[in-house]
Scaffold this motif. Structure first.
Motif, short mmCIF file in Angstrom:
data_model
loop_
_atom_site.label_atom_id
_atom_site.label_comp_id
_atom_site.label_asym_id
_atom_site.label_seq_id
_atom_site.Cartn_x
_atom_site.Cartn_y
_atom_site.Cartn_z
N LEU A 92 0.82 -1.20 0.00
CA LEU A 92 0.00 0.00 0.00
C LEU A 92 0.86 1.26 0.00
N ILE A 93 1.89 1.29 0.84
CA ILE A 93 2.74 2.48 0.92
C ILE A 93 3.48 2.71 -0.40
N LEU A 94 4.07 1.64 -0.94
CA LEU A 94 4.79 1.79 -2.21
C LEU A 94 3.85 2.21 -3.33
N PHE A 95 2.67 1.59 -3.39
CA PHE A 95 1.71 1.95 -4.42
C PHE A 95 1.24 3.40 -4.26
N SER A 96 1.09 3.85 -3.02
CA SER A 96 0.66 5.23 -2.76
C SER A 96 1.68 6.26 -3.23
N LEU A 97 2.93 5.86 -3.31
CA LEU A 97 4.00 6.78 -3.69
C LEU A 97 4.19 6.89 -5.20
N VAL A 98 3.65 5.94 -5.96
CA VAL A 98 3.91 5.90 -7.40
C VAL A 98 3.40 7.15 -8.11
N THR A 99 2.15 7.50 -7.88
CA THR A 99 1.56 8.66 -8.58
C THR A 99 2.23 9.98 -8.18
N PRO A 100 2.43 10.27 -6.88
CA PRO A 100 3.17 11.49 -6.53
C PRO A 100 4.58 11.52 -7.10
N ALA A 101 5.25 10.38 -7.14
CA ALA A 101 6.61 10.33 -7.68
C ALA A 101 6.61 10.67 -9.17
N ALA A 102 5.62 10.16 -9.91
CA ALA A 102 5.52 10.47 -11.33
C ALA A 102 5.25 11.97 -11.55
N ALA A 103 4.41 12.54 -10.69
CA ALA A 103 4.12 13.98 -10.79
C ALA A 103 5.38 14.81 -10.55
N LEU A 104 6.15 14.45 -9.53
CA LEU A 104 7.39 15.17 -9.23
C LEU A 104 8.39 15.04 -10.38
N LEU A 105 8.51 13.84 -10.92
CA LEU A 105 9.44 13.61 -12.01
C LEU A 105 9.06 14.44 -13.24
#
Length: 243
Positions: free
Chosen positions: A164-177
């Motif tokens: 859950l934590i790793l999946f939750s980070l995917v979308t914000p990480a893509a936005a930052l990138l």
């Protein structure tokens, strides 16, 4: 990049995933109406805010990439089995095996794609804040369904938390990138517009599938589901006040 927007998306994903972890028996109608509401909201925001932006950037080419994005989402479903629009495909007995790796891969690719528009520089100032609402709404049932499948696959709590934590980070990480790369490269900034068009196609596929398929028998639309869809569309229309 607005960190509050990223936090909203992150928390929405965590909340959606927490529900099947802490609630032992979820009313079977709850995911149906949650999907209908959030799918309608995402659909409305895509049409009212994202479509004008990509046509402004790409002109008639936008339609080509939107169609490609629609069928790219169809291809991703071979991995995710439609989890992003509510299909759970949980095992009916403890001896059945769920192929978790393809499921996680397909959903992670989708989650990464939907994060890229959050890092796009929109001409309409209302587009980004509205998109955050749509994506956050979509993350609730998406994470809910993912963790529901994991729970039925008898995954232990520590692994559920890691997923859950790793999946939750995917979308914000893509936005930052997307935001950081776009700020330092005009080419990447213009290329992002094509990705946004692909994501629009994926959003249209997901939201329309939710309307007519997820949680229904024989593709029926009950009056409660119609009310949920109407509520989601009202929320999408309310985002126009940001303009």
């Amino acid at each position: 990049m607005n960190w509050i927007f990223l936090l909203i998306v992150l928390l929405a994903t965590l909340v959606g995933g927490l529900i099947p972890m802490v609630v032992k028996r979820v009313n079977p109608n709850f995911p149906i109406y949650m999907l209908a509401f959030t799918g309608a909201c995402l659909f409305g925001i895509t049409i009212m805010h994202l479509l004008p932006e990509v046509y402004h950037e790409l002109g008639h080419q936008a339609g080509i990439y939107i169609v490609l994005g629609f069928f790219l989402q169809v291809a991703l479903q071979t991995l995710s089995h439609g989890t992003e629009h509510g299909h759970t495909h949980v095992p009916t007995d403890k001896h059945q095996h769920v192929h978790l790796a393809p499921l996680l891969l397909g959903l992670s690719i989708h989650a990464f794609m939907e994060g890229i528009p959050l890092g796009f520089r929109f001409h309409d100032q209302a587009a980004l804040s509205s998109l955050v609402i749509g994506v956050a709404a979509h993350k609730l049932p998406e994470a809910f369904t993912l963790i529901t499948v994991m729970v039925h696959a008898h995954q232990r709590a520590p692994k559920l938390w890691r997923i859950l934590i790793l999946f939750s980070l995917v979308t914000p990480a893509a936005a930052l990138l997307a935001s950081e790369l776009g700020a330092h490269s005009a080419f990447i900034s213009s290329f992002t517009a094509y990705i946004v068009a692909l994501v629009i196609g994926a959003f249209l596929h997901i939201s329309t599938t939710i309307f007519y398929e997820s949680g229904t028998k024989h593709h029926e639309l009950s009056y409660r589901k119609v009310l949920a869809i109407a509520g989601g569309l009202v929320l999408a229309f309310l985002t126009l006040i940001f303009e």
